[in-house]
Design an enzyme around this catalytic site. Structure first.
Site, PDB file in Angstrom:
ATOM      1  N   ARG A 149       0.894  -1.199   0.104  1.00 30.96           N
ATOM      2  CA  ARG A 149       0.029  -0.032  -0.033  1.00 30.96           C
ATOM      3  C   ARG A 149       1.098   1.192   0.060  1.00 30.96           C
ATOM      4  O   ARG A 149       1.868   1.137   0.367  1.00 30.96           O
ATOM      5  CB  ARG A 149      -1.077  -0.138   1.129  1.00 30.96           C
ATOM      6  CG  ARG A 149      -1.794  -1.199   1.319  1.00 30.96           C
ATOM      7  CD  ARG A 149      -2.698  -0.973   2.761  1.00 30.96           C
ATOM      8  NE  ARG A 149      -3.564  -2.106   2.745  1.00 30.96           N
ATOM      9  CZ  ARG A 149      -3.493  -3.291   3.407  1.00 30.96           C
ATOM     10  NH1 ARG A 149      -2.429  -3.253   4.231  1.00 30.96           N
ATOM     11  NH2 ARG A 149      -4.360  -4.046   3.530  1.00 30.96           N
ATOM     12  N   LYS A 173      -2.700  -1.753   7.976  1.00 30.74           N
ATOM     13  CA  LYS A 173      -3.679  -1.285   8.557  1.00 30.74           C
ATOM     14  C   LYS A 173      -4.022  -1.911   9.867  1.00 30.74           C
ATOM     15  O   LYS A 173      -3.471  -2.933  10.268  1.00 30.74           O
ATOM     16  CB  LYS A 173      -5.101  -1.512   7.721  1.00 30.74           C
ATOM     17  CG  LYS A 173      -5.005  -0.833   6.268  1.00 30.74           C
ATOM     18  CD  LYS A 173      -6.435  -1.142   5.708  1.00 30.74           C
ATOM     19  CE  LYS A 173      -6.720  -0.393   4.429  1.00 30.74           C
ATOM     20  NZ  LYS A 173      -7.795  -0.495   3.874  1.00 30.74           N
ATOM     21  N   HIS A 242      -1.658   2.643  -6.068  1.00 33.04           N
ATOM     22  CA  HIS A 242      -2.587   1.649  -6.021  1.00 33.04           C
ATOM     23  C   HIS A 242      -3.107   0.554  -7.160  1.00 33.04           C
ATOM     24  O   HIS A 242      -2.969  -0.565  -7.365  1.00 33.04           O
ATOM     25  CB  HIS A 242      -4.229   1.901  -5.610  1.00 33.04           C
ATOM     26  CG  HIS A 242      -4.676   1.093  -4.429  1.00 33.04           C
ATOM     27  ND1 HIS A 242      -3.702   0.787  -3.237  1.00 33.04           N
ATOM     28  CD2 HIS A 242      -5.665   0.462  -4.516  1.00 33.04           C
ATOM     29  CE1 HIS A 242      -4.651   0.136  -2.513  1.00 33.04           C
ATOM     30  NE2 HIS A 242      -5.596  -0.061  -3.194  1.00 33.04           N
ATOM     31  N   ARG A 245      -0.494  -1.883  -7.144  1.00 31.29           N
ATOM     32  CA  ARG A 245      -0.763  -3.049  -6.186  1.00 31.29           C
ATOM     33  C   ARG A 245      -1.677  -3.864  -6.712  1.00 31.29           C
ATOM     34  O   ARG A 245      -1.750  -5.022  -6.817  1.00 31.29           O
ATOM     35  CB  ARG A 245      -1.340  -2.392  -4.858  1.00 31.29           C
ATOM     36  CG  ARG A 245      -1.853  -3.321  -3.856  1.00 31.29           C
ATOM     37  CD  ARG A 245      -2.052  -2.521  -2.744  1.00 31.29           C
ATOM     38  NE  ARG A 245      -3.136  -2.808  -1.693  1.00 31.29           N
ATOM     39  CZ  ARG A 245      -2.623  -3.951  -0.800  1.00 31.29           C
ATOM     40  NH1 ARG A 245      -1.571  -4.308  -0.598  1.00 31.29           N
ATOM     41  NH2 ARG A 245      -3.450  -4.515   0.002  1.00 31.29           N
ATOM     42  N   HIS A 268      -4.976  -8.479   3.453  1.00 31.71           N
ATOM     43  CA  HIS A 268      -6.334  -8.296   3.481  1.00 31.71           C
ATOM     44  C   HIS A 268      -6.874  -9.088   4.660  1.00 31.71           C
ATOM     45  O   HIS A 268      -6.446 -10.195   4.976  1.00 31.71           O
ATOM     46  CB  HIS A 268      -7.027  -8.733   2.434  1.00 31.71           C
ATOM     47  CG  HIS A 268      -6.982  -7.733   1.233  1.00 31.71           C
ATOM     48  ND1 HIS A 268      -7.224  -8.338  -0.246  1.00 31.71           N
ATOM     49  CD2 HIS A 268      -6.673  -6.700   1.035  1.00 31.71           C
ATOM     50  CE1 HIS A 268      -6.843  -7.416  -1.164  1.00 31.71           C
ATOM     51  NE2 HIS A 268      -6.556  -6.001  -0.264  1.00 31.71           N
ATOM     52  N   TYR A 277     -10.247  -9.985  -7.166  1.00 28.34           N
ATOM     53  CA  TYR A 277      -9.138 -10.358  -8.209  1.00 28.34           C
ATOM     54  C   TYR A 277      -9.532 -11.575  -9.029  1.00 28.34           C
ATOM     55  O   TYR A 277      -9.144 -11.801 -10.243  1.00 28.34           O
ATOM     56  CB  TYR A 277      -7.844 -10.479  -7.573  1.00 28.34           C
ATOM     57  CG  TYR A 277      -7.486  -9.086  -7.161  1.00 28.34           C
ATOM     58  CD1 TYR A 277      -7.106  -7.752  -7.857  1.00 28.34           C
ATOM     59  CD2 TYR A 277      -7.576  -8.827  -5.604  1.00 28.34           C
ATOM     60  CE1 TYR A 277      -6.777  -6.721  -7.588  1.00 28.34           C
ATOM     61  CE2 TYR A 277      -7.076  -7.727  -5.152  1.00 28.34           C
ATOM     62  CZ  TYR A 277      -6.682  -6.469  -5.932  1.00 28.34           C
ATOM     63  OH  TYR A 277      -6.261  -5.425  -5.447  1.00 28.34           O
TER      64      TYR A 277
END
Length: 301
Positions: A149, A173, A242, A245, A268, A277
């Protein structure tokens, strides 16, 4: 007098920052969402959080939808409100969460846009040997190699890259740390950057990537440079962090088919986030099928 909405928001933001250790960007989203909710409460003369009920939350959602706020933004706002009330429940200020069971208007989720392998190769084929070109090549090689990220890339410090074992340690995150592999070309680009970095970085600067002033390179600076490189390298698609990514995830999944591994690499929490994806990969397969299968090809007029 009982504490006001604002008093409890101050405590909640302190909880998010110091207990949950959320990133500054996430805190900004919380502040923006809850400021909008407070404005709505003020129009309804709701002075204390105990007065907010599910009917008023539904009215808030309806109002925001009429005003044209995107469904994804409404969903995030509801998530912020639920988090606030979970905190208030913990503090025994309220007895229920009025945002539970309230959903945002449904929106069709768009597939992420990616660069194909040829476009990535063209983007990374940077010939310049000045310090900034060497730095930008290393940034984009690392983004594509490891699927970082933007915030993770900006936060990298010098010790976070293990050149001997070709690994990078990133903080994602929720302050979660993960160790990611780094490809051979990315390692070479990073090693070249280390030599160029010595002429730019301030003596006490720990950031891996620095700007021309010798301090940590910002996310906005990276976005601007990548956009410029996309134009300079002749790509017809807009280049941003992004998108690299997305390209990393799509190309890896297309080659391996291992959804769980891609989820771990991307960081994730929910595999449903990664599954988008698979839709992208299926879309590519469907295009190949339509172009190649004898029973799928359209007859020429």
């Amino acid at each position: 007098m009982p504490d006001t909405k604002t008093d409890w928001l101050t405590r909640f933001f302190s909880h998010l920052e110091h207990e949950r250790r959320l990133s500054p960007q996430t805190l900004t989203h919380y502040r923006r969402d809850l400021k909008r909710i407070c404005a709505f409460c003020d129009t309804r003369h709701i002075q204390h959080w105990q007065q907010l009920d599910i009917h008023q939350v539904r009215a808030l959602v309806a109002q925001l939808h009429r005003e044209g706020l995107h469904g994804r933004s409404i969903a995030r706002l509801l998530s912020s409100l639920r988090s606030l009330f979970r905190y208030l429940l913990r503090e025994e200020l309220v007895t229920h969460n009025p945002a539970e069971g309230v959903s945002a208007p449904k929106v069709t989720r768009s597939l992420p846009k990616v660069l194909d392998a040829d476009q990535v190769n063209r983007l990374l084929d940077i010939k310049g040997e000045d310090s900034l070109s060497i730095r930008d090549r290393a940034i984009m090689e690392l983004l594509y190699s490891s699927g970082l990220r933007l915030s993770e890339l900006v936060g990298l410090d010098l010790p976070d890259v293990d050149y001997a074992d070709a690994l990078v340690r990133v903080t994602g995150k929720g302050s979660k740390t993960r160790i990611l592999p780094v490809g051979r070309l990315a390692i070479q680009a990073l090693q070249a950057w280390l030599g160029a970095r010595e002429g730019l970085a301030r003596r006490d600067e720990t950031a891996l990537f620095v700007n021309r002033n010798g301090t940590r390179l910002s996310g906005r600076g990276i976005e601007q440079r990548m956009h410029q490189w996309g134009l300079k390298q002749g790509l017809d698609a807009r280049v941003h962090p992004h998108r690299l990514r997305h390209s990393f995830a799509s190309h890896l999944l297309e080659s391996s088919g291992d959804l769980r591994a891609v989820q771990e690499l991307l960081g994730h929490a929910d595999i449903a986030t990664t599954q988008i994806y698979t839709h992208l990969d299926f879309q590519h397969l469907a295009q190949v099928y339509d172009a190649a299968h004898p029973r799928a090809r359209r007859k020429r007029p």
